[in-house]
Design an enzyme around this catalytic site. Structure first.
Site, PDB file in Angstrom:
ATOM      1  N   SER A 270      45.536  89.658 -87.965  1.00  0.00           N
ATOM      2  CA  SER A 270      45.547  90.728 -86.962  1.00  0.00           C
ATOM      3  C   SER A 270      46.372  90.342 -85.743  1.00  0.00           C
ATOM      4  O   SER A 270      47.186  91.144 -85.242  1.00  0.00           O
ATOM      5  CB  SER A 270      44.120  91.096 -86.552  1.00  0.00           C
ATOM      6  N   HIS A 300      39.907  88.995 -94.060  1.00  0.00           N
ATOM      7  CA  HIS A 300      39.965  88.845 -92.603  1.00  0.00           C
ATOM      8  C   HIS A 300      38.715  89.495 -91.992  1.00  0.00           C
ATOM      9  O   HIS A 300      37.627  88.941 -92.076  1.00  0.00           O
ATOM     10  CB  HIS A 300      41.260  89.469 -92.081  1.00  0.00           C
ATOM     11  N   HIS A 346      37.607  77.719 -93.680  1.00  0.00           N
ATOM     12  CA  HIS A 346      38.526  78.343 -92.729  1.00  0.00           C
ATOM     13  C   HIS A 346      39.909  77.766 -92.952  1.00  0.00           C
ATOM     14  O   HIS A 346      40.058  76.596 -93.316  1.00  0.00           O
ATOM     15  CB  HIS A 346      38.074  78.093 -91.288  1.00  0.00           C
ATOM     16  N   ARG A 355      32.114  79.312 -82.919  1.00  0.00           N
ATOM     17  CA  ARG A 355      31.639  80.691 -82.793  1.00  0.00           C
ATOM     18  C   ARG A 355      30.363  80.894 -83.606  1.00  0.00           C
ATOM     19  O   ARG A 355      29.472  81.652 -83.197  1.00  0.00           O
ATOM     20  CB  ARG A 355      32.729  81.666 -83.228  1.00  0.00           C
ATOM     21  N   ASP A 401      31.926  84.424 -89.505  1.00  0.00           N
ATOM     22  CA  ASP A 401      31.428  85.534 -90.304  1.00  0.00           C
ATOM     23  C   ASP A 401      30.089  85.233 -90.971  1.00  0.00           C
ATOM     24  O   ASP A 401      29.383  86.153 -91.399  1.00  0.00           O
ATOM     25  CB  ASP A 401      32.449  85.909 -91.377  1.00  0.00           C
TER      26      ASP A 401
END
Length: 464
Positions: A270, A300, A346, A355, A401
């Site tokens: 993105s 994504h 990742h 995160r 995620d």
């Protein structure tokens, strides 16, 4: 002047300007645009000095495998807002997630950083004052209305059209009122490109909650949209538009969610798409509409949805409170069926995603007894060792995620297809900040060299 002396001179100049804003007894705090205008000349000189000192140096050889392997690890972009270290994780303008949680301004009574402060940091490299963040909240609220024709476009979309398709459609349509597109047609000097780009970027971010809220209520049937409250912060207004404004814990979650999803350096799909399309001097609405189409992919932005689906399928087979052995068997069956464990691994990171850690700490504070959270923690204790044993991942640790969907579900936002829209609201902060600086620094059109397989074979023919 040497690069070091130039940097020192720029640093002193910036410090002097900051001092002029912060310590004058009569001056009001600078707006974000005013502060940016002060910073641009020094940063132009800083880039010139960097290129003069290092422009002819190389990062090292490029391997053919990198071209076939998604350009992994290939240094090819300038992205100022954040840098991702494989071992340390993300830093926003040099600051870690714990740093920004501590240093950025917060809402009255809140504990999580306000995304308005994070955007200020991404644009300027500076921690804003509470007053500056409050004024930014008001500015975005004043810009939040969307044109009637965009409302009509969204209202005409069938509820079966994916929320991300609707989101991209609406953002692209905002190009109709682009300040940059108008200024470019009128022959604006390229040195001034950053000004209308800034205005478009501010409008883009400001209008996202109304667009996202309208999509949510149209698709999931939750009634008429409330008005934006100019006395509230960005995250509260988004939560209220979604129907969760009365839940202070959900508002706090959105503040954290938007902040940590805002930027993850420039190489992800993105961010890179937004920068690439922007390099053609497409306005921020067109650039970010394209970025959203990349974010919508299952590799994504859809990944958190994949995690929840996997968890629910697991629970349907081994129960809501399974034993470690049952979870291990299910993980192994996933791998043996040629599937991945969603939320783990990742492209860059080689440790637990900070995160993920920030979301886990939020859950421990606000929902320690949630069954899904407990299962996520149980999986966290088991998956890395299994992936290492199976040799399936260079990084067996969880990414962002692996946790976000469970948090949203806990507070009643259970519509998984919508989750990527929230990611899209967040990622606009990082892309917009970089688009502004790209135009301020005169970044050129992106045009990397490509090769065919036949060309590579010819290039290395008869070479050892």
């Amino acid at each position: 002047m040497s690069f070091a002396r130039a940097a020192l001179s720029n640093s002193r100049l910036s410090a002097f300007r900051v001092a002029g804003v912060r310590f004058s007894s009569t001056a009001r705090p600078a707006t974000l645009k005013e502060r940016l205008a002060e910073l641009i000349p020094a940063e132009i000189e800083n880039v010139k000095a960097t290129r003069a000192a290092h422009g002819k140096k190389t990062f090292g050889p490029v391997q053919v495998d990198q071209l076939y392997g998604g350009m992994r690890g290939l240094p090819a972009l300038i992205w100022d807002g954040s840098v991702l270290d494989a071992e340390e994780g993300i830093r926003f303008r040099g600051k870690t997630i714990p740093d920004i949680q501590k240093e950025l301004p917060k809402a009255p009574g809140g504990q999580e950083p306000l995304p308005e402060g994070l955007f200020w940091l991404l644009v300027t490299g500076e921690i804003p004052t509470q007053e500056q963040v409050t004024e930014l909240s008001k500015d975005w609220a004043a810009r939040a209305a969307i044109p009637e024709f965009v409302e009509e476009i969204l209202d005409r979309c069938p509820p079966t059209l994916h929320p991300m398709s609707q989101f991209s459609l609406a953002i692209t349509a905002l190009n109709h009122n682009s300040a940059f597109a108008k200024a470019y047609q009128e022959g604006i000097n390229k040195k001034e490109y950053w000004g209308p780009t800034f205005e478009d970027s501010m409008d883009l971010i400001a209008k996202l909650p109304n667009i996202a809220g309208r999509i949510y209520r149209n698709v999931y049937g939750n009634g008429k949209l409330p008005a934006i409250d100019a006395t509230k912060d960005y995250s509260w207004n988004l939560a209220n538009l979604l129907g969760f404004g009365k839940d202070p814990a959900f508002v706090e979650l959105l503040r954290l969610y938007i902040t940590i999803h805002s930027d993850h350096e420039g190489g992800n799909v993105s961010a890179h798409t937004g920068k690439l399309v922007g390099s053609a001097l497409s306005d921020p609405f067109l650039a970010y509409g394209a970025a959203l189409n990349g974010l919508a992919g299952p590799l994504h932005g859809l990944a958190n949805q994949e995690v929840l689906l996997w968890l629910r399928k697991m629970q349907s087979k081994i129960g809501e409170e399974p034993t470690d052995e049952a979870v291990k068997e299910y993980i192994w069956s996933t791998l043996k069926n040629g599937q991945v464990v969603p939320g783990y691994g990742h492209a860059v990171l080689r440790k637990t995603d900070p995160r993920y850690t920030a979301q886990r700490e939020f859950a421990l504070k606000h929902l320690p007894n949630d069954k899904n959270f407990k299962l996520v923690g149980q999986i966290y204790n088991l998956v890395p060792d299994i992936l290492l044993e199976a040799g399936k991942a260079k990084n067996p640790w969880p990414n962002v995620d692996a946790h976000s969907g469970v948090l949203l579900t806990h507070y009643g936002l259970t519509e998984m297809q919508y989750y990527t829209v929230l990611f899209g609201v967040s990622r606009a902060f990082g892309v917009a900040a970089q688009l502004i600086w790209d135009r301020a620094l005169g970044a050129p059109l992106e045009r990397p060299k490509s090769y065919s397989t036949a060309a590579i074979q010819k290039m290395f023919k008869d070479k050892s």
